[in-house]
Motif scaffolding. Structure first.
Motif, PDB file in Angstrom:
ATOM      1  N   GLN A  11       0.351   2.177 -10.690  1.00 59.56           N
ATOM      2  CA  GLN A  11       0.459   1.861  -9.270  1.00 59.56           C
ATOM      3  C   GLN A  11      -0.256   2.902  -8.418  1.00 59.56           C
ATOM      4  O   GLN A  11      -0.925   2.556  -7.434  1.00 59.56           O
ATOM      5  CB  GLN A  11       1.933   1.748  -8.873  1.00 59.56           C
ATOM      6  N   LEU A  12      -0.135   4.178  -8.798  1.00 61.84           N
ATOM      7  CA  LEU A  12      -0.837   5.229  -8.063  1.00 61.84           C
ATOM      8  C   LEU A  12      -2.348   5.057  -8.187  1.00 61.84           C
ATOM      9  O   LEU A  12      -3.090   5.271  -7.218  1.00 61.84           O
ATOM     10  CB  LEU A  12      -0.408   6.597  -8.573  1.00 61.84           C
ATOM     11  N   HIS A  13      -2.780   4.668  -9.371  1.00 62.25           N
ATOM     12  CA  HIS A  13      -4.219   4.433  -9.579  1.00 62.25           C
ATOM     13  C   HIS A  13      -4.693   3.262  -8.726  1.00 62.25           C
ATOM     14  O   HIS A  13      -5.739   3.342  -8.058  1.00 62.25           O
ATOM     15  CB  HIS A  13      -4.493   4.164 -11.055  1.00 62.25           C
ATOM     16  N   ASP A  14      -3.936   2.152  -8.751  1.00 62.27           N
ATOM     17  CA  ASP A  14      -4.310   0.983  -7.960  1.00 62.27           C
ATOM     18  C   ASP A  14      -4.305   1.309  -6.464  1.00 62.27           C
ATOM     19  O   ASP A  14      -5.173   0.853  -5.712  1.00 62.27           O
ATOM     20  CB  ASP A  14      -3.343  -0.173  -8.231  1.00 62.27           C
ATOM     21  N   PHE A  15      -3.328   2.112  -6.040  1.00 60.25           N
ATOM     22  CA  PHE A  15      -3.241   2.474  -4.628  1.00 60.25           C
ATOM     23  C   PHE A  15      -4.416   3.373  -4.238  1.00 60.25           C
ATOM     24  O   PHE A  15      -4.998   3.218  -3.157  1.00 60.25           O
ATOM     25  CB  PHE A  15      -1.916   3.174  -4.343  1.00 60.25           C
ATOM     26  N   ALA A  16      -4.767   4.314  -5.112  1.00 59.11           N
ATOM     27  CA  ALA A  16      -5.900   5.204  -4.829  1.00 59.11           C
ATOM     28  C   ALA A  16      -7.188   4.412  -4.674  1.00 59.11           C
ATOM     29  O   ALA A  16      -8.036   4.731  -3.822  1.00 59.11           O
ATOM     30  CB  ALA A  16      -6.041   6.241  -5.943  1.00 59.11           C
ATOM     31  N   GLU A  17      -7.361   3.373  -5.470  1.00 59.72           N
ATOM     32  CA  GLU A  17      -8.553   2.523  -5.340  1.00 59.72           C
ATOM     33  C   GLU A  17      -8.565   1.822  -3.991  1.00 59.72           C
ATOM     34  O   GLU A  17      -9.617   1.696  -3.348  1.00 59.72           O
ATOM     35  CB  GLU A  17      -8.591   1.494  -6.471  1.00 59.72           C
ATOM     36  N   ALA A  18      -7.389   1.386  -3.533  1.00 66.10           N
ATOM     37  CA  ALA A  18      -7.304   0.727  -2.225  1.00 66.10           C
ATOM     38  C   ALA A  18      -7.611   1.703  -1.099  1.00 66.10           C
ATOM     39  O   ALA A  18      -8.289   1.364  -0.123  1.00 66.10           O
ATOM     40  CB  ALA A  18      -5.914   0.120  -2.047  1.00 66.10           C
ATOM     41  N   VAL A  19      -7.131   2.934  -1.229  1.00 61.56           N
ATOM     42  CA  VAL A  19      -7.393   3.963  -0.220  1.00 61.56           C
ATOM     43  C   VAL A  19      -8.885   4.243  -0.122  1.00 61.56           C
ATOM     44  O   VAL A  19      -9.435   4.386   0.977  1.00 61.56           O
ATOM     45  CB  VAL A  19      -6.618   5.253  -0.550  1.00 61.56           C
ATOM     46  N   ALA A  20      -9.544   4.306  -1.284  1.00 56.82           N
ATOM     47  CA  ALA A  20     -10.975   4.610  -1.302  1.00 56.82           C
ATOM     48  C   ALA A  20     -11.811   3.485  -0.702  1.00 56.82           C
ATOM     49  O   ALA A  20     -12.873   3.727  -0.109  1.00 56.82           O
ATOM     50  CB  ALA A  20     -11.421   4.879  -2.743  1.00 56.82           C
ATOM     51  N   ALA A  21     -11.323   2.245  -0.837  1.00 52.25           N
ATOM     52  CA  ALA A  21     -12.129   1.100  -0.404  1.00 52.25           C
ATOM     53  C   ALA A  21     -11.784   0.576   0.982  1.00 52.25           C
ATOM     54  O   ALA A  21     -12.631  -0.029   1.645  1.00 52.25           O
ATOM     55  CB  ALA A  21     -11.998  -0.030  -1.427  1.00 52.25           C
ATOM     56  N   TYR A  22     -10.525   0.831   1.426  1.00 51.66           N
ATOM     57  CA  TYR A  22     -10.074   0.232   2.678  1.00 51.66           C
ATOM     58  C   TYR A  22      -9.337   1.265   3.523  1.00 51.66           C
ATOM     59  O   TYR A  22      -9.015   2.353   3.076  1.00 51.66           O
ATOM     60  CB  TYR A  22      -9.159  -0.965   2.386  1.00 51.66           C
ATOM     61  N   SER A  23      -9.067   0.906   4.745  1.00 50.87           N
ATOM     62  CA  SER A  23      -8.366   1.813   5.657  1.00 50.87           C
ATOM     63  C   SER A  23      -6.862   1.706   5.417  1.00 50.87           C
ATOM     64  O   SER A  23      -6.126   1.103   6.212  1.00 50.87           O
ATOM     65  CB  SER A  23      -8.703   1.472   7.110  1.00 50.87           C
ATOM     66  N   VAL A  24      -6.410   2.296   4.336  1.00 45.30           N
ATOM     67  CA  VAL A  24      -4.997   2.238   3.950  1.00 45.30           C
ATOM     68  C   VAL A  24      -4.362   3.594   4.230  1.00 45.30           C
ATOM     69  O   VAL A  24      -4.884   4.625   3.772  1.00 45.30           O
ATOM     70  CB  VAL A  24      -4.857   1.878   2.454  1.00 45.30           C
TER      71      VAL A  24
END
Length: 270
Positions: A82-95
């Motif tokens: 989940q942390l990995h998936d969240f980090a990918e979202a942070v890198a790609a989007y304004s999360v």
């Protein structure tokens, strides 16, 4: 005791014969046919489900009482995936970071609510399926409410919807804190299997459901995250029990999408 005051503990404490008797009395009171009363298990919890049918819609009994609702991000312990998936979202989007802050912004707050026992449709229906010859052509939340009221029904309140979905589970999802491999769509037993109350609910992020509050839809984001390819965490989080998308209602009303938006009929118990 009025059946509207039936609690989960009270329902589960009944003998099989007693539960059948209560279910039969409720069916009589609301003009429905009692389909079955049986034991049922979901995500490691075992209980009892009563099913009813009226006017072609199947309902399950959802007992009421004072319940805990909402999400406390502080108690969520993310897995490495989940942390990995969240980090990918942070890198790609304004999360917003960190992950607990993000959850706090996406979920309804923790709270207590006292809810009535009621019959809840096992599956949601599209608002257009409630049309009658008397329908005046309006296409808004008020018209959906009127279509249900004409049948002696109503949508769930936001509090009721959350409880219908989570059934008292304190985890992020009704089955736990983790999500399975793949996407939250298609043949995924965790989201398509009837939950603890026997409801197929929060089973498709495209099918967020109306509640009594015109600004609050529950059970998805209209498919935005999944269709947009936002990754595992952002796609799955839309099916978290307490998830809220504050922009979804505006999109539906302004996009003339009311008729194809689902609503879950509630049949009040006297």
């Amino acid at each position: 005791m009025s059946h509207v005051d039936l609690t989960v503990d009270g329902w589960l404490a009944l003998s099989d014969a007693g539960a059948a008797g209560v279910a039969a009395a409720i069916a009589h009171d609301v003009g429905a046919a009692l389909v079955s009363v049986s034991t049922h298990s979901y995500a490691g919890r075992s209980g009892r489900v009563a099913l009813f049918e009226r006017d072609g819609i199947r309902y399950a009994l959802v007992p009421g009482g004072t319940v805990e609702l909402g999400c406390d991000p502080a108690r969520f312990v993310p897995t490495s995936r989940q942390l990995h998936d969240f980090a990918e979202a942070v890198a790609a989007y304004s999360v917003p970071e960190p992950i607990h802050r993000f959850l706090a912004e996406q979920m309804s707050p923790t709270r207590r609510a006292t809810l009535p026992a009621r019959l809840v449709a096992v599956r949601s229906v599209d608002a257009d399926s409630l049309l009658t010859a008397e329908h005046d052509g309006t296409d808004d939340h008020e018209s959906v409410m009127a279509r249900l009221e004409w049948r002696g029904l109503r949508p769930p309140t936001p509090d009721e919807w959350e409880y219908d979905c989570g059934a008292g589970a304190t985890t992020l999802f009704r089955w736990g804190d983790e999500y399975p491999d793949g996407e939250p769509y298609g043949d995924v037993p965790l989201i398509q299997s009837p939950n603890f109350f026997g409801l197929v609910i929060g089973d498709d992020p495209y099918r967020a459901e109306f509640t009594t509050d015109p600004a609050v839809l529950c059970g998805g984001d209209g498919g935005s995250a999944l269709c947009g390819g936002y990754g595992g965490f952002l796609s799955w989080i839309t099916l978290a029990t307490a998830y809220r998308d504050p922009t979804l209602a505006e999109i539906i009303y302004e996009g003339y999408l009311v008729g194809e938006t689902p609503v879950r009929p509630v049949l009040p118990v006297p």
